[in-house]
Write an enzyme that holds these catalytic residues in place. Structure first.
Site, PDB file in Angstrom:
ATOM      1  N   SER A 189       0.824  -1.203   0.000  1.00  0.00           N
ATOM      2  CA  SER A 189       0.000   0.000   0.000  1.00  0.00           C
ATOM      3  C   SER A 189       0.871   1.271   0.000  1.00  0.00           C
ATOM      4  O   SER A 189       1.706   1.409  -0.892  1.00  0.00           O
ATOM      5  CB  SER A 189      -0.945  -0.060   1.204  1.00  0.00           C
ATOM      6  OG  SER A 189      -1.951   0.888   1.081  1.00  0.00           O
ATOM      7  N   ASP A 343     -10.045  -3.609  -5.449  1.00  0.00           N
ATOM      8  CA  ASP A 343      -9.172  -2.621  -4.824  1.00  0.00           C
ATOM      9  C   ASP A 343      -9.209  -1.350  -5.665  1.00  0.00           C
ATOM     10  O   ASP A 343      -8.985  -1.420  -6.883  1.00  0.00           O
ATOM     11  CB  ASP A 343      -7.740  -3.187  -4.756  1.00  0.00           C
ATOM     12  CG  ASP A 343      -6.763  -2.256  -4.052  1.00  0.00           C
ATOM     13  OD1 ASP A 343      -7.177  -1.172  -3.595  1.00  0.00           O
ATOM     14  OD2 ASP A 343      -5.570  -2.613  -3.963  1.00  0.00           O
ATOM     15  N   HIS A 373      -8.024  -4.874  -0.804  1.00  0.00           N
ATOM     16  CA  HIS A 373      -6.910  -4.086  -0.309  1.00  0.00           C
ATOM     17  C   HIS A 373      -6.581  -4.433   1.148  1.00  0.00           C
ATOM     18  O   HIS A 373      -7.457  -4.407   2.000  1.00  0.00           O
ATOM     19  CB  HIS A 373      -7.203  -2.590  -0.429  1.00  0.00           C
ATOM     20  CG  HIS A 373      -5.969  -1.760  -0.235  1.00  0.00           C
ATOM     21  ND1 HIS A 373      -5.071  -1.519  -1.251  1.00  0.00           N
ATOM     22  CD2 HIS A 373      -5.453  -1.171   0.861  1.00  0.00           C
ATOM     23  CE1 HIS A 373      -4.073  -0.797  -0.793  1.00  0.00           C
ATOM     24  NE2 HIS A 373      -4.273  -0.571   0.493  1.00  0.00           N
TER      25      HIS A 373
END
Ligand code: NAG
Length: 399
Positions: A189, A343, A373
């Site tokens: 991320s 995501d 995610h």
């Protein structure tokens, strides 16, 4: 007393009803994900309300809550764990206890959390790093960095980058018995964003003799130019990164200014003088056909230059690795790249994969159908375990 419990039950049911969201049926272990989703949505609603009342900043509250799952550095039979500092940046180091004749490989890990929350000490990251050290028989350096909104871009990047350069010192590598030719960088991320940016920076710095052997990027955030990519449109309410949540992180990374957040949400935060950058995020040409579905590409709508003058960071290539010129991508290390079906960041990931390959970089791209995610760092999920095993066998072969 009894009446009280009835009220509580009704309140509980109402809250659950309010925050419950159905999830797609190809997500594995759906009840675990539904539960996480309910808790997160309840937390966000409550947190934003507390912020609205002026009691506590939402992001600070989130950071504080996440830090409740921090664990102390604890060695076990297989791995020694210690906290130290690399050039003033705190890092947690995992060294396998197994005897070895030669030097070890190393993974430099950068945690996610929207540049604002999380830590190497977080249970999730501690677990990933410990298992990596053990299964790969490698030294793992899990880096921390100063967090937003108190600290903003480029502080986060400078912290991890200076920690990595410290690690590259001959005496430090010797201390941990690390092979300088087998060092990789990983991140998920926002940590993937920092990892991708650090890789690009190292490539452009001839003074640094050590080359990264691999980079591993788990659903990284890579750009802030276009927040209406098909994945942003299609998955804006998918756990664990709703679009509004992503926008809050972005805004707190650069500005901590609620009006900036609103402008980003309108997707008109880029002024025309930056129009040349849009070719790097043009999903009409860079996104594989099967992901475009029925979405129709519209040329960008430009906004005023107020925000880019106040917060130029969000247009800086060091913050958005996808905005790098082809010449800055050529020569990047062998790449492991993971994207998830559900995501909002899926498409910038897919576009980076396309651009890396076009620039001649070798990429192993894993697309997780039914993935969402954040899934990689939740050790209790079967999907996370599969991804982890696959990642480790890739590292065994390539690092
Ligand atoms: C995006 O790509 C399409 C062709 O695939 C092109 O027609 C359009 O002008 C491009 N837009 C920008 C802003 O680069």
């Amino acid at each position: 007393m009894e009446r009280k419990s009835v009220y509580l039950l009704i309140m509980g049911a109402l809250v659950a009803y309010y925050v419950y969201m159905p999830i797609p049926d190809n997500i594995e272990e759906p009840w675990k994900v539904v539960l996480m989703n309910v808790l997160l949505r309840a937390f966000i609603n409550l947190g934003l309300f507390i912020e609205f009342l002026g009691i506590y900043n939402f992001m600070d509250l989130l950071a504080l809550t996440i830090s409740l799952v921090d664990v102390s550095p604890t060695s076990d039979e297989t791995v020694s764990v210690m906290d130290t500092k690399f050039n003033n940046t705190p890092v947690r180091i995992y060294v396998p206890k197994r005897k070895t004749a030669g030097l070890r490989r190393a993974v430099f890990y950068i945690h996610g959390g929207g540049w604002c929350i999380g830590s190497s000490a977080s249970f999730f990251y501690d677990s990933v790093s410990r298992r990596t050290a053990e299964k790969l028989d490698a030294v793992v350096i899990s880096a921390d960095y100063r967090l937003g909104p108190a600290h903003r871009f480029p502080t986060q990047l400078e912290d991890v980058s200076s920690a990595l350069r410290w690690f590259f010192r001959k005496d430090v590598l010797e201390q941990y018995a690390v092979d300088p030719e087998r060092i990789g960088i990983s991140g998920d991320s926002s940590g993937g964003c920092l990892a991708a940016a650090v890789s690009q920076q190292l490539l452009g710095n001839p003074e640094i003799k050590i080359k990264l052997k691999i980079q591993a990027l788990f659903y990284p955030i890579l750009q802030f130019l276009d927040l209406e990519l098909p994945s942003y449109q299609e998955f804006s309410h998918m756990p664990l990164l709703y679009k509004s949540f992503a926008v809050r992180f972005i805004s707190d990374y650069f500005a901590n200014d609620r009006s900036f957040e609103k402008v980003i949400l309108s997707n008109q935060h880029v002024p025309e003088e930056y129009s040349h950058l849009f070719k790097f995020v043009n999903w009409s040409s860079l996104l594989p056909e099967r992901f475009r579905k029925g979405y129709v590409y519209k040329n960008p709508t430009y906004g005023s230059s107020e925000m880019s003058q106040k917060y130029p960071g969000f247009l800086d290539v060091r913050a958005s690795p996808l905005l790098a010129d082809d010449s800055k991508l050529r020569g990047l290390p062998l790449t492991y790249f993971l994207t998830c079906q559900y995501d909002v960041l899926r498409d910038e990931g897919l576009m980076y994969v396309t651009r890396l390959r076009n620039a001649g970089v070798q990429v192993t791209h894993i697309h997780v159908e039914g993935g969402f995610h954040g899934v990689f760092v939740i050790p209790k999920l079967k999907t996370a375990q599969k991804i982890f095993d696959q990642y480790i066998s890739w590292l065994k072969e390539n690092l």
